[in-house]
Scaffold this motif. Structure first.
Motif: not given
Ligand code: NAD
Length: 256
Positions: A163-167
């Motif tokens: 979630t963090q990386s894609a965000a």
């Protein structure tokens, strides 16, 4: 044509709740589930209530099936606006005795399935050119690991990482990626967890449930609607500045 929300694991439980809420918010719903009968039932119920919905049989562990889902939903229903990676599985077992096949299947569904879902949604959003919202099912167990749920906890910690990386990668394209961390939500998954945990602890299911409620400061379990309300907010214009976050929906079980 309406804006489309794809929801995986929408045949029952939290996903079914999200499907009803987002239909009420005005989205056409792609009801995606590995279980054909429940997916059809939820789509049928939504259409009977006057909403627009279509069922898709998909195993999220299979990347091709996930990409086909994105294409079919756009062809059938319209422009993609929201993708909810809700499908997940859980099992209760001690770390040392856990079954390698079960471990692999769980990682394939929960972690890889979410990965494929983010990819498929993001590629479609980039093609359309005007952003979009991705929401992933993480868990309290992805913030503080649970005993007897090592594979599940690992997958949910991983989903918060995805979630963090894609965000971070997608923010500049007006695509937000967030997650929800439910605590205890009464669904068929939770029924199975309570049954197995009670048997392992040699207590009754009622004792098991009462013990869990003691850990919830709000004094009750969540309903699928409690989680669906948060997803509704995360895909609304009100949260266009929030990305990369995992929102606790646990009634006060864990304080960040
Ligand atoms: P559930 O088991 O009641 O429903 C999950 C749905 O996903 C089912 O309809 C199932 O058929 C579908 N599914 C399973 N594997 C699939 C696959 N490979 N491809 C497509 N669909 C598949 O579960 P739930 O309690 O509604 O949980 C939904 C999500 O919320 C899961 O990711 C779960 O890990 C997470 N979660 C649930 C709780 C809880 O207390 N219920 C707590 C924290 C997180």
């Amino acid at each position: 044509m309406a804006k489309v929300a794809v929801i995986t694991g929408a045949g029952q439980g939290i996903g079914e709740g999200i499907a009803h809420q987002l239909a009420n918010d005005g989205f056409a719903i792609a009801v995606a589930d590995i279980n054909e009968a429940t997916a059809n039932q939820v789509a049928h119920d939504l259409n009977a209530e006057g909403y627009s919905a279509k069922a898709y049989v998909v195993d999220v562990a299979d990347r091709n099936q996930v990409f086909n889902l994105a294409q079919s939903a756009v062809n059938d229903l319209g422009e993609l606006a929201v993708w909810v990676n809700n499908a997940g599985i859980a099992f209760i077992d001690s770390f040392v005795d856990s079954d390698p096949d079960q471990f692999e299947r769980l990682i394939d569904v929960n972690l890889k399935g979410t990965y494929w879902g983010i990819q498929a949604a993001a590629k479609q959003f980039l093609k359309q050119g005007d952003g979009g919202r991705i929401v992933n099912a993480a868990s309290l167990a992805g913030v503080e690991a649970s005993a007897l749920q090592s594979a599940y906890s690992a997958s949910k910690f991983g989903i918060r990482g995805l979630t963090q990386s894609a965000a971070k990668e997608l923010a500049k394209d007006n695509i937000t990626v967030n997650a929800y961390n439910p605590g205890v939500v009464r669904t068929p998954m939770r029924d199975a967890i309570d049954k197995k945990t009670a048997a392992l602890k040699n207590i009754s299911i009622d004792q098991q449930k009462a013990g869990v409620i003691d850990e919830i400061d709000r004094g009750r379990e969540a309903t699928p609607a409690d989680v669906a309300n948060v997803v509704s907010w995360l895909v609304s214009p009100k949260t266009e500045y929030i990305t990369g976050q995992s929102i606790m929906v646990d009634g006060g079980m864990h304080y960040l």
